[in-house]
Design a protein around this motif. Sequence first.
Motif, PDB file in Angstrom:
ATOM      1  N   GLY A 223       0.793  -1.222   0.000  1.00  0.00           N
ATOM      2  CA  GLY A 223       0.000   0.000   0.000  1.00  0.00           C
ATOM      3  C   GLY A 223       0.825   1.271   0.000  1.00  0.00           C
ATOM      4  N   ILE A 224       2.142   1.144   0.220  1.00  0.00           N
ATOM      5  CA  ILE A 224       3.040   2.295   0.176  1.00  0.00           C
ATOM      6  C   ILE A 224       4.062   2.051  -0.916  1.00  0.00           C
ATOM      7  CG2 ILE A 224       4.777   3.630   1.440  1.00  0.00           C
ATOM      8  CD1 ILE A 224       3.244   3.043   3.991  1.00  0.00           C
ATOM      9  N   ASP A 225       4.214   3.041  -1.779  1.00  0.00           N
ATOM     10  CA  ASP A 225       5.157   2.888  -2.887  1.00  0.00           C
ATOM     11  C   ASP A 225       6.528   2.485  -2.369  1.00  0.00           C
ATOM     12  OD1 ASP A 225       4.432   2.953  -5.476  1.00  0.00           O
ATOM     13  OD2 ASP A 225       4.850   5.062  -5.815  1.00  0.00           O
ATOM     14  N   GLY A 226       7.089   1.450  -2.972  1.00  0.00           N
ATOM     15  CA  GLY A 226       8.401   0.979  -2.554  1.00  0.00           C
ATOM     16  C   GLY A 226       9.366   0.936  -3.723  1.00  0.00           C
ATOM     17  N   GLN A 227      10.342   0.054  -3.615  1.00  0.00           N
ATOM     18  CA  GLN A 227      11.368  -0.028  -4.648  1.00  0.00           C
ATOM     19  C   GLN A 227      10.791  -0.559  -5.964  1.00  0.00           C
ATOM     20  OE1 GLN A 227      15.530  -0.849  -2.844  1.00  0.00           O
ATOM     21  NE2 GLN A 227      14.122  -2.159  -1.741  1.00  0.00           N
ATOM     22  N   LYS A 228      11.261   0.016  -7.033  1.00  0.00           N
ATOM     23  CA  LYS A 228      10.752  -0.305  -8.360  1.00  0.00           C
ATOM     24  C   LYS A 228      11.752  -1.159  -9.135  1.00  0.00           C
ATOM     25  CE  LYS A 228       7.180   2.310  -7.666  1.00  0.00           C
ATOM     26  NZ  LYS A 228       5.859   1.682  -7.397  1.00  0.00           N
ATOM     27  N   ILE A 229      11.213  -2.009  -9.991  1.00  0.00           N
ATOM     28  CA  ILE A 229      12.032  -2.777 -10.932  1.00  0.00           C
ATOM     29  C   ILE A 229      12.012  -2.014 -12.245  1.00  0.00           C
ATOM     30  CG2 ILE A 229      12.374  -4.999 -12.071  1.00  0.00           C
ATOM     31  CD1 ILE A 229      10.587  -6.201  -9.783  1.00  0.00           C
ATOM     32  N   LEU A 230      13.193  -1.691 -12.750  1.00  0.00           N
ATOM     33  CA  LEU A 230      13.324  -0.855 -13.935  1.00  0.00           C
ATOM     34  C   LEU A 230      13.888  -1.620 -15.114  1.00  0.00           C
ATOM     35  CD1 LEU A 230      14.957   2.299 -12.271  1.00  0.00           C
ATOM     36  CD2 LEU A 230      12.523   1.877 -12.680  1.00  0.00           C
ATOM     37  N   ALA A 231      13.487  -1.216 -16.299  1.00  0.00           N
ATOM     38  CA  ALA A 231      14.057  -1.735 -17.545  1.00  0.00           C
ATOM     39  C   ALA A 231      14.616  -0.574 -18.341  1.00  0.00           C
ATOM     40  CB  ALA A 231      12.998  -2.462 -18.362  1.00  0.00           C
TER      41      ALA A 231
ATOM     42  N   ARG B 290      14.939  23.718  -5.456  1.00  0.00           N
ATOM     43  CA  ARG B 290      13.936  23.101  -4.583  1.00  0.00           C
ATOM     44  C   ARG B 290      12.704  22.606  -5.366  1.00  0.00           C
ATOM     45  NH1 ARG B 290       8.638  22.701  -2.374  1.00  0.00           N
ATOM     46  NH2 ARG B 290       8.775  22.442  -0.101  1.00  0.00           N
ATOM     47  N   GLU B 291      12.242  23.426  -6.340  1.00  0.00           N
ATOM     48  CA  GLU B 291      11.027  23.051  -7.067  1.00  0.00           C
ATOM     49  C   GLU B 291      11.205  21.792  -7.911  1.00  0.00           C
ATOM     50  OE1 GLU B 291      13.079  26.368  -9.453  1.00  0.00           O
ATOM     51  OE2 GLU B 291      12.641  25.902  -7.353  1.00  0.00           O
ATOM     52  N   LYS B 292      12.445  21.533  -8.334  1.00  0.00           N
ATOM     53  CA  LYS B 292      12.705  20.305  -9.097  1.00  0.00           C
ATOM     54  C   LYS B 292      13.018  19.120  -8.185  1.00  0.00           C
ATOM     55  CE  LYS B 292      14.153  22.354 -13.467  1.00  0.00           C
ATOM     56  NZ  LYS B 292      15.186  22.413 -14.533  1.00  0.00           N
ATOM     57  N   ALA B 293      13.554  19.409  -7.015  1.00  0.00           N
ATOM     58  CA  ALA B 293      13.881  18.335  -6.070  1.00  0.00           C
ATOM     59  C   ALA B 293      12.644  17.816  -5.344  1.00  0.00           C
ATOM     60  CB  ALA B 293      14.907  18.834  -5.055  1.00  0.00           C
ATOM     61  N   ALA B 294      11.679  18.698  -5.095  1.00  0.00           N
ATOM     62  CA  ALA B 294      10.522  18.342  -4.256  1.00  0.00           C
ATOM     63  C   ALA B 294       9.756  17.115  -4.747  1.00  0.00           C
ATOM     64  CB  ALA B 294       9.591  19.540  -4.125  1.00  0.00           C
ATOM     65  N   PRO B 295       9.396  17.024  -6.041  1.00  0.00           N
ATOM     66  CA  PRO B 295       8.648  15.834  -6.481  1.00  0.00           C
ATOM     67  C   PRO B 295       9.408  14.531  -6.230  1.00  0.00           C
ATOM     68  CG  PRO B 295       8.536  17.562  -8.144  1.00  0.00           C
ATOM     69  CD  PRO B 295       9.562  17.994  -7.152  1.00  0.00           C
ATOM     70  N   SER B 296      10.719  14.546  -6.436  1.00  0.00           N
ATOM     71  CA  SER B 296      11.520  13.335  -6.217  1.00  0.00           C
ATOM     72  C   SER B 296      11.579  12.973  -4.743  1.00  0.00           C
ATOM     73  CB  SER B 296      12.937  13.534  -6.768  1.00  0.00           C
ATOM     74  OG  SER B 296      12.908  13.699  -8.159  1.00  0.00           O
ATOM     75  N   ILE B 297      11.698  13.974  -3.881  1.00  0.00           N
ATOM     76  CA  ILE B 297      11.736  13.718  -2.436  1.00  0.00           C
ATOM     77  C   ILE B 297      10.400  13.131  -1.980  1.00  0.00           C
ATOM     78  CG2 ILE B 297      11.827  14.827  -0.166  1.00  0.00           C
ATOM     79  CD1 ILE B 297      13.886  16.790  -1.405  1.00  0.00           C
ATOM     80  N   ILE B 298       9.312  13.699  -2.471  1.00  0.00           N
ATOM     81  CA  ILE B 298       7.980  13.202  -2.093  1.00  0.00           C
ATOM     82  C   ILE B 298       7.757  11.801  -2.663  1.00  0.00           C
ATOM     83  CG2 ILE B 298       5.499  13.587  -2.410  1.00  0.00           C
ATOM     84  CD1 ILE B 298       6.187  16.637  -2.370  1.00  0.00           C
ATOM     85  N   ASN B 299       8.210  11.573  -3.906  1.00  0.00           N
ATOM     86  CA  ASN B 299       8.066  10.251  -4.531  1.00  0.00           C
ATOM     87  C   ASN B 299       8.862   9.179  -3.799  1.00  0.00           C
ATOM     88  OD1 ASN B 299       6.325  10.960  -6.585  1.00  0.00           O
ATOM     89  ND2 ASN B 299       7.954  11.446  -8.032  1.00  0.00           N
TER      90      ASN B 299
ATOM     91  N   ILE C 127      14.466   7.692  -6.778  1.00  0.00           N
ATOM     92  CA  ILE C 127      15.366   7.621  -7.931  1.00  0.00           C
ATOM     93  C   ILE C 127      14.645   7.020  -9.135  1.00  0.00           C
ATOM     94  CG2 ILE C 127      17.463   6.516  -8.835  1.00  0.00           C
ATOM     95  CD1 ILE C 127      18.676   6.760  -6.052  1.00  0.00           C
ATOM     96  N   ALA C 128      13.837   5.997  -8.888  1.00  0.00           N
ATOM     97  CA  ALA C 128      13.172   5.280  -9.984  1.00  0.00           C
ATOM     98  C   ALA C 128      12.173   6.152 -10.738  1.00  0.00           C
ATOM     99  CB  ALA C 128      12.462   4.040  -9.429  1.00  0.00           C
ATOM    100  N   LYS C 129      11.346   6.881 -10.014  1.00  0.00           N
ATOM    101  CA  LYS C 129      10.265   7.629 -10.672  1.00  0.00           C
ATOM    102  C   LYS C 129      10.762   8.758 -11.581  1.00  0.00           C
ATOM    103  CE  LYS C 129       6.537   6.555  -7.429  1.00  0.00           C
ATOM    104  NZ  LYS C 129       5.570   7.121  -6.471  1.00  0.00           N
ATOM    105  N   PRO C 130      11.724   9.574 -11.141  1.00  0.00           N
ATOM    106  CA  PRO C 130      12.230  10.596 -12.066  1.00  0.00           C
ATOM    107  C   PRO C 130      12.906  10.002 -13.299  1.00  0.00           C
ATOM    108  CG  PRO C 130      12.817  11.143  -9.800  1.00  0.00           C
ATOM    109  CD  PRO C 130      12.277   9.755  -9.783  1.00  0.00           C
ATOM    110  N   LEU C 131      13.608   8.887 -13.124  1.00  0.00           N
ATOM    111  CA  LEU C 131      14.236   8.225 -14.275  1.00  0.00           C
ATOM    112  C   LEU C 131      13.167   7.773 -15.275  1.00  0.00           C
ATOM    113  CD1 LEU C 131      17.025   6.022 -12.625  1.00  0.00           C
ATOM    114  CD2 LEU C 131      17.375   7.948 -14.190  1.00  0.00           C
TER     115      LEU C 131
END
Length: 327
Positions: A101-109, A269-278, A182-186
């Motif tokens: 129920g809480i976003d965790g580590q992602k598997i990336l390709a 800060r405005e670019k870092a915030a989404p990644s920190i929240i994600n 790290i996964a979501k911004p990538l």
Amino acid sequence: MGAAAVTSLAAPAIAQNRKIVVGALRFTSHSGSFIALERGYFNDAGLDVELKFFQAAQPMAVAIASGDVDYAVTAVSGGLVSLADKGAIKVIGGALSEEKGIDGQKILASDAAFKSGLTSPSQLGGKTFGMSTAGSSFHYMGSKVAEAEGVEMSFKPLQKVGAIIGALKSGQIDAWSIVPHIAKPLAGSGAVHIIGNISDYLPGYQVTTVFTSAKNAADERDQTKDFLTGFGKGVSDYNSTMIDKAGGDAGVNEMVDLIHKYVYTDRPREKAAPSIINGTMRINEGSKLNIASLRDQLEWFQAEDLVGKDITLDTLVDGSYVETYEG
């Protein structure tokens, strides 16, 4: 009497400002330490804390063993277990955990692999998976996913997270798993694609642990308890603000400002915030430790011949500091 009075005042004053070094990575998952430092929780516990930053888990474990760092949070690795076997370190608590129920580590390709058909973990057979070193948490996660899917893949050691990211973006490796900040911004950049979640394969996975030298665990019990107290208050603030949203949007924004001092410092800060929240994942309250997950990790290291088969959980863990559970 004057000398006695000075002595009686000086001793507690020294005890209340004990200098320690805490190891960290510039990940949101290390926010417990950042918050405890910024909000004075370590100071309240009588500790004068210096943060020392690393680029990977293994050098941090070596620094604990050598006495250059007193306490740290990191994933269990083969190197960490080997240091415990030598009597150098002890795991004393739990930190980051996978939770349904809480976003965790992602598997990336990689984009190249994705376009060639790697759209789910079931298609990892014959692919190359990135890791820092053999016996790292990346190695463990990738192997567990491959085992569950009944496929075989190769692993490429690249030492540092930055090198792994570069290899994934350029297609030198096909897949990797990493925390969401790290996964979501990538994935958002289009350079890589999210194809699965680690929590689907390792529910309750004790991703990171709190550890110290065996000497601190045995001989500096008061100091170790004080560290865990300060760290625990930082963790509670993080969970209540970022997961439970106890302070609403204002609380989240304030917490993002604090974390941004340590994470994504090269971005505005405005670019870092989404990644920190994600990157928000649950950190264990009271540094509770999932013994079942640690047992599974140790057994995997042993099955892979990465550590000695005679090593027990008691060699790795000092369970006297926090609550342990079978999760």
